[in-house]
Design a protein around this motif. Structure first.
Motif, PDB file in Angstrom:
ATOM      1  N   GLU A   1      -8.299   6.342  -6.535  1.00  0.00           N
ATOM      2  CA  GLU A   1      -8.479   7.574  -5.319  1.00  0.00           C
ATOM      3  C   GLU A   1      -7.275   7.457  -4.470  1.00  0.00           C
ATOM      4  N   ILE A   2      -7.244   6.263  -3.848  1.00  0.00           N
ATOM      5  CA  ILE A   2      -6.216   5.712  -2.822  1.00  0.00           C
ATOM      6  C   ILE A   2      -4.867   6.155  -3.566  1.00  0.00           C
ATOM      7  N   ARG A   3      -4.545   5.600  -4.764  1.00  0.00           N
ATOM      8  CA  ARG A   3      -3.222   5.840  -5.442  1.00  0.00           C
ATOM      9  C   ARG A   3      -3.006   7.509  -5.508  1.00  0.00           C
TER      10      ARG A   3
ATOM     11  N   GLU B   1       0.234   9.119  -3.794  1.00  0.00           N
ATOM     12  CA  GLU B   1       1.033   9.409  -4.681  1.00  0.00           C
ATOM     13  C   GLU B   1       1.423  10.866  -4.745  1.00  0.00           C
ATOM     14  N   CYS B   2       0.349  11.733  -4.414  1.00  0.00           N
ATOM     15  CA  CYS B   2       0.361  13.050  -4.410  1.00  0.00           C
ATOM     16  C   CYS B   2       1.288  13.541  -3.205  1.00  0.00           C
ATOM     17  N   TYR B   3       1.182  12.766  -2.082  1.00  0.00           N
ATOM     18  CA  TYR B   3       2.109  13.062  -0.846  1.00  0.00           C
ATOM     19  C   TYR B   3       3.427  12.634  -1.270  1.00  0.00           C
TER      20      TYR B   3
ATOM     21  N   ALA C   1       5.248   0.980   1.713  1.00  0.00           N
ATOM     22  CA  ALA C   1       4.437  -0.172   2.354  1.00  0.00           C
ATOM     23  C   ALA C   1       2.933  -0.040   1.605  1.00  0.00           C
ATOM     24  N   LEU C   2       2.540   1.187   1.685  1.00  0.00           N
ATOM     25  CA  LEU C   2       1.028   1.518   1.278  1.00  0.00           C
ATOM     26  C   LEU C   2       1.235   1.558  -0.148  1.00  0.00           C
ATOM     27  N   MET C   3       2.082   1.691  -0.999  1.00  0.00           N
ATOM     28  CA  MET C   3       2.086   1.707  -2.289  1.00  0.00           C
ATOM     29  C   MET C   3       2.108   0.185  -2.881  1.00  0.00           C
ATOM     30  N   THR C   4       2.589  -0.771  -1.955  1.00  0.00           N
ATOM     31  CA  THR C   4       2.818  -2.176  -2.321  1.00  0.00           C
ATOM     32  C   THR C   4       1.389  -2.657  -2.600  1.00  0.00           C
ATOM     33  N   THR C   5       0.393  -1.975  -1.559  1.00  0.00           N
ATOM     34  CA  THR C   5      -0.795  -2.388  -1.907  1.00  0.00           C
ATOM     35  C   THR C   5      -1.844  -1.614  -2.993  1.00  0.00           C
ATOM     36  N   ALA C   6      -1.522  -0.359  -2.892  1.00  0.00           N
ATOM     37  CA  ALA C   6      -2.259   0.387  -3.639  1.00  0.00           C
ATOM     38  C   ALA C   6      -1.899   0.459  -5.175  1.00  0.00           C
ATOM     39  N   LEU C   7      -0.597  -0.026  -5.560  1.00  0.00           N
ATOM     40  CA  LEU C   7      -0.269  -0.188  -6.826  1.00  0.00           C
ATOM     41  C   LEU C   7      -0.038  -1.611  -7.231  1.00  0.00           C
ATOM     42  N   ASP C   8      -1.366  -2.003  -7.136  1.00  0.00           N
ATOM     43  CA  ASP C   8      -1.439  -3.566  -7.318  1.00  0.00           C
ATOM     44  C   ASP C   8      -1.266  -3.673  -8.914  1.00  0.00           C
TER      45      ASP C   8
END
Length: 229
Positions: A86-88, A92-94, A155-162
């Motif tokens: 859900e976070i991704r 990622e949509c944005y 930076a957000l995706m570095t965490t979300a795309l674990d």
């Protein structure tokens, strides 16, 4: 005449890939206790590279270190997977909306190159092909985020795309799932190239919702199987 064979992996790389593969294939179960002695015997390697590989896998989230020196295969609760997807989806949509406005021709060419490589490895014929496929999938999504031209999103995706989450969930996909994913990737590229942010976001949402549904179904099945033991 030059030898064209790939370079031989050093002992630490062998240990890393061996343990990681055993986790992904389920040979090493979630929560299973790991010892350097056992892994050393299983892989036929000394304990030093085993120890180094374990350290790397802890950083990547495949293994957890508990009290003392105890290490176990990381637990992967269903709720965590749901949250990550859900976070991704939100991020990622944005990201893909921005990419549809800001991506360069070089970005689009890179996405098409990655997509072609993934097509060539689908379905994966061996573990090496599977490894290339999972790495290419991660690269595809990171390339879209990079094309959004936003350090905050990166930076957000570095965490979300674990790493461990993406690889371990991607390993649950069937050939049908992988081909559907590829079709989504192709449409994402078309939407970005057409400079159509809403279209791109719609496809990305469907892409990640499909992945989340597949993972939830596999985790539910695995839970049912465990309950029968």
């Amino acid at each position: 005449m030059q030898n064209s064979s790939p370079p031989k992996m050093n002992a630490t790389e062998q240990a890393y890939h061996g343990i990681r593969n055993d986790i992904l294939t389920g040979r090493l179960k979630e929560g299973e206790r790991l010892t350097e002695t056992r892994l050393s015997d299983d892989l036929g390697l000394s304990r030093t590279p085993i120890r180094e590989a374990i350290g790397r896998l802890i950083l990547e989230g495949f293994i957890e270190r508990q009290s003392g020196y105890t290490t176990r295969v990381a637990h992967f609760p269903e709720d965590e997977a749901e949250q990550v997807y859900e976070i991704r989806r939100l991020v990622e949509c944005y990201s893909v909306q921005r990419a549809a406005r800001l991506a360069t021709e070089e970005d689009i060419a890179a996405l098409r190159r990655i997509h072609a490589a993934m097509q060539a490895d689908t379905p994966p014929r061996d573990q090496a092909a599977y490894q290339r496929l999972t790495e290419a999938n991660e690269e595809f999504h990171r390339t879209i985020v990079a094309a959004a031209r936003s350090p905050r999103l990166t930076a957000l995706m570095t965490t979300a795309l674990d790493v461990s989450m993406v690889v371990r969930t991607y390993s649950m996909f069937s050939e049908k799932d992988l081909r559907r994913s590829l079709n989504h990737h192709a449409e994402l590229i078309d939407a970005i190239e057409a400079r159509a942010p809403d279209w791109a976001a719609s496809v990305m949402s469907a892409h990640l919702l499909a992945g989340a549904a597949r993972v939830a179904a596999r985790l539910k099945t695995a839970g049912s199987d465990d309950g029968q033991d």
